[in-house]
Enzyme design. Structure first.
Site, PDB file in Angstrom:
ATOM      1  CG  HIS A  36      64.571 -55.400  70.606  1.00 49.52           C
ATOM      2  ND1 HIS A  36      64.261 -56.734  70.796  1.00 49.52           N
ATOM      3  CD2 HIS A  36      65.920 -55.358  70.434  1.00 49.52           C
ATOM      4  CE1 HIS A  36      65.361 -57.458  70.736  1.00 49.52           C
ATOM      5  NE2 HIS A  36      66.389 -56.639  70.520  1.00 49.52           N
ATOM      6  CB  CYS A  58      63.204 -60.286  69.902  1.00 45.81           C
ATOM      7  SG  CYS A  58      63.264 -60.656  71.646  1.00 45.81           S
ATOM      8  NE  ARG A 112      56.852 -61.105  78.694  1.00 49.58           N
ATOM      9  CZ  ARG A 112      57.372 -59.922  78.381  1.00 49.58           C
ATOM     10  NH1 ARG A 112      57.372 -58.935  79.263  1.00 49.58           N
ATOM     11  NH2 ARG A 112      57.903 -59.728  77.190  1.00 49.58           N
ATOM     12  CG  ASP A 151      57.626 -57.052  69.920  1.00 50.83           C
ATOM     13  OD1 ASP A 151      58.310 -56.039  70.109  1.00 50.83           O
ATOM     14  OD2 ASP A 151      57.788 -58.114  70.533  1.00 50.83           O
ATOM     15  CD  GLN A 184      55.737 -57.723  73.973  1.00 51.91           C
ATOM     16  OE1 GLN A 184      56.280 -58.563  73.262  1.00 51.91           O
ATOM     17  NE2 GLN A 184      56.370 -57.141  74.966  1.00 51.91           N
ATOM     18  CE  LYS A 212      63.632 -51.209  79.183  1.00 54.02           C
ATOM     19  NZ  LYS A 212      62.384 -51.661  79.823  1.00 54.02           N
ATOM     20  CG  HIS A 244      62.243 -57.370  66.877  1.00 53.02           C
ATOM     21  ND1 HIS A 244      61.021 -57.987  67.007  1.00 53.02           N
ATOM     22  CD2 HIS A 244      62.726 -57.185  68.135  1.00 53.02           C
ATOM     23  CE1 HIS A 244      60.780 -58.192  68.299  1.00 53.02           C
ATOM     24  NE2 HIS A 244      61.790 -57.722  68.997  1.00 53.02           N
TER      25      HIS A 244
END
Length: 614
Positions: free
Chosen positions: A487, A306, A335, A355, A353, A441, A357
């Site tokens: 997100h 993000c 991570r 992902d 991910q 979320k 946004h």
């Protein structure tokens, strides 16, 4: 003798036996919670009777059972577990009363020191009043908030079982004492226990680590490092198929693809708040020298995408006419998970991910949020994971200090999510404390073929990062306003999704997802050139086909293809070569017989296009 109709009573009993046994989770049953909590105490009492030097720490219930952590120098063996289980059954059969006692902090401390249990003293420090002790008769006790059964005799001794021993650190801290954790399970009936054990055996057969190796999808290397999967050609095809599927869906819905680096300055993550709130989960900082390191000036591997997408948005002043802006990336993040928490593909240190946004005006928030939910539901349905799922409203815990932003921002975001699920009439439940540190979320929890729960898709509403990065757009009236961020990740982690799909399908992927869709099996070397030609013809039409060039006997080639779970096998002998046909057998429909090559190709292309069986 002629068999007549079954008697009504016998028929009813037969139907009862065939009815699937439901295994409730602990959180779904207060009675089961009492059974498991009481059984954990019985286990601890049995351990301390057989091993007087063992010191107890904590013993909570889990969704399928319970565990207790013990400090004991000698490791527990399989033989020890059997002895502990026998002692537990004796305690159950003695029908000891379970007695709740409320005591002062001073009295609890006195009793703990009397029996020399240092871990209990530390636990006592974190307990708020009232302080309660639960006794098993006058034989044993522990600090506990409950709940428990009224007596040990209310447990069915044939419905409990100890499972295995694992290592655990006190308080989950690797710098503290190494403990031994004994896991067990307990149920209301022996039938439930047997069904649980059956599902565990089935889970071992479906284990994605085992099947992934057998199917040649991915490997791990000690030299590369734990939690860092290496994708083989077949596994890469599977990843690409899933990525392409979602990319096509996103293009239809107005998403714009972006690519961002794998590292970024620490300052970027300080601005987002990840450095302050997430530092322990980041890989160590890379600094040019000691002075830079001392001032926290350096780079880190990104743990989320993000902040990078925010910089793309912020690279120029945006107009309300450009919004909503939907930036999407299959971005690999890193991570630093503890080694003991890693598990195949479902918990790794490097993962990708899906992902995206979305930068939206406040007026666009609801419709864009609903569109994202629609996309996630579409993904779940296509992957055949829609049979059993639920939505969790993951909100903040107001008593926790791990969150950033104002109460006003949080209240607006939570209200938007609640309104969206109510608008959709979607069944949901609240998960207090499950929010991301920057916003609430909506998480999608799916149950797989073995009724295990996994979190997949997620969509989040965020007022805080736009504020921290001072994002703006020019509104219709010419003023500068702050956008809202959404997100979202329909897959979540691509690695985790593939692990789940391997186990859901038991490695038997549907035709459209199978890395190898067709295998051509020549009866002898005389048909090998024909097999290769047909495979090449199929590949030219986008069908993933291979000819078996092993030279094995036909029966062995068929067995190998079945082990590899190839959806379609095509046997070719002299007759098929002469008539330009294929003798087809499929995993979904069995033997289909002799078909013209052109017919097979047309049917395959149609089935793949429609994501159907051949």
């Amino acid at each position: 003798m002629v068999n007549g109709p079954k008697p009504i009573a016998e028929s009813a009993a037969s139907e009862e036996q065939q009815k699937p046994i439901r295994l409730p989770r602990t959180s779904e049953s207060e009675h089961l919670k009492k059974i498991r909590h009481t059984t954990s105490h019985i286990m601890a009492m049995a351990v301390q009777k057989l091993f007087p030097k063992a010191q107890v720490t904590i013993g909570p219930w889990t969704e399928t059972g319970f565990y207790y952590d013990f400090d004991l120098a000698e490791p527990f063996s399989e033989k020890d577990l059997k002895a502990i289980e026998k002692e537990m059954i004796k305690i159950v059969n003695r029908n000891l009363p379970v007695i709740r006692e409320e005591v002062t902090r001073e009295e609890a401390e006195r009793r703990i020191k009397e029996i020399n249990e240092p871990y209990k003293l530390e636990i006592l420090e974190s307990i708020q009043e009232p302080i309660t002790i639960y006794h098993l008769g006058d034989q044993w006790w522990d600090l506990c908030a409950g709940p428990h059964l009224e007596s040990t005799g209310q447990i069915n001794p044939k419905a409990i079982e100890l499972e295995h021993v694992a290592g655990a650190y006190w308080r989950g801290d690797a710098t503290k004492a190494q403990l031994q954790r004994i896991y067990g399970t307990a149920w209301e009936t022996p039938e439930q226990l047997e069904e649980y054990k059956r599902r565990k055996e089935e889970a071992l057969k479906r284990d994605h680590r085992k099947l992934g190796k057998e199917l040649g999808l991915f490997v791990f290397s000690d030299l590369v490092g734990p939690g860092l999967p290496l994708w083989t050609p077949k596994g890469t095809v599977l990843r690409s198929l899933l990525e392409d599927f979602l990319k096509q869906e996103q293009i239809k819905r107005g998403y714009l693809p972006v690519v961002t680096p794998h590292i970024g300055r620490v300052e970027l993550f300080k601005t987002s708040g990840h450095w302050q709130k997430y530092k322990e989960d980041l890989f160590p900082m890379m600094a040019e020298n000691e002075e830079a390191a001392a001032h926290e000036q350096g780079f880190v591997l990104k743990a989320m995408n993000c902040p990078f997408h925010i910089q793309i948005y912020k690279s120029e002043l945006r107009s309300y006419r450009e919004l909503p802006m939907r930036l999407a990336e299959f971005g690999t993040v890193y991570r630093y998970e503890q080694s003991g928490e890693l598990g195949g593909l479902t918990r790794v240190r490097g993962f990708t991910q899906d992902d995206a946004h979305l930068f939206v005006t406040p007026e666009q928030l609801e419709s864009e949020f609903l569109n994202v939910v629609d996309l996630i539901l579409s993904v779940i349905k296509t992957l055949k994971l829609d049979k059993n799922f639920k939505a969790r409203l993951s909100f903040r815990d107001p008593d926790s200090d791990k969150y950033i932003g104002s109460d006003e921002a949080w209240n607006k975001a939570e209200k938007a999510i609640r309104h969206a699920v109510e608008t959709l009439g979607m069944e949901h439940f609240e998960g207090i404390g499950e929010a991301a540190f920057y916003g609430p979320k909506l998480d999608f929890i799916v149950r797989d073929a073995l009724e295990r729960e996994w979190q997949l898709g997620t969509v989040q509403v965020d007022y805080n990062l736009p504020e921290r990065f001072e994002l703006e757009y020019v509104a219709e009236d010419g003023t500068r306003k702050r956008p809202v961020m959404i997100h979202r990740a329909p897959f979540g982690s691509l690695e985790r999704l593939i692990g789940i799909l391997i186990e859901q399908y038991a490695g038997d992927f549907p035709l459209w997802l199978a890395p190898e869709q067709v295998r051509i099996l020549p009866v002898s070397d005389l048909q090998l050139d024909y097999a290769k030609q047909v495979a090449a013809q199929m590949r030219s039409q986008g069908i993933r086909a291979e000819a078996d060039t092993s030279g094995e006997r036909l029966a062995k080639m068929i067995r190998n293809a079945e082990k590899q779970k190839i959806p379609v096998m095509a046997v070719v002998g002299a007759k098929e070569v002469e008539s330009n046909t294929l003798n087809i057998r499929t995993r979904a429909s069995g033997e289909l017989g002799e078909l013209a090559v052109a017919t097979v190709i047309d049917k395959l292309m149609a089935a793949i296009r429609d994501r159907a069986n051949f």
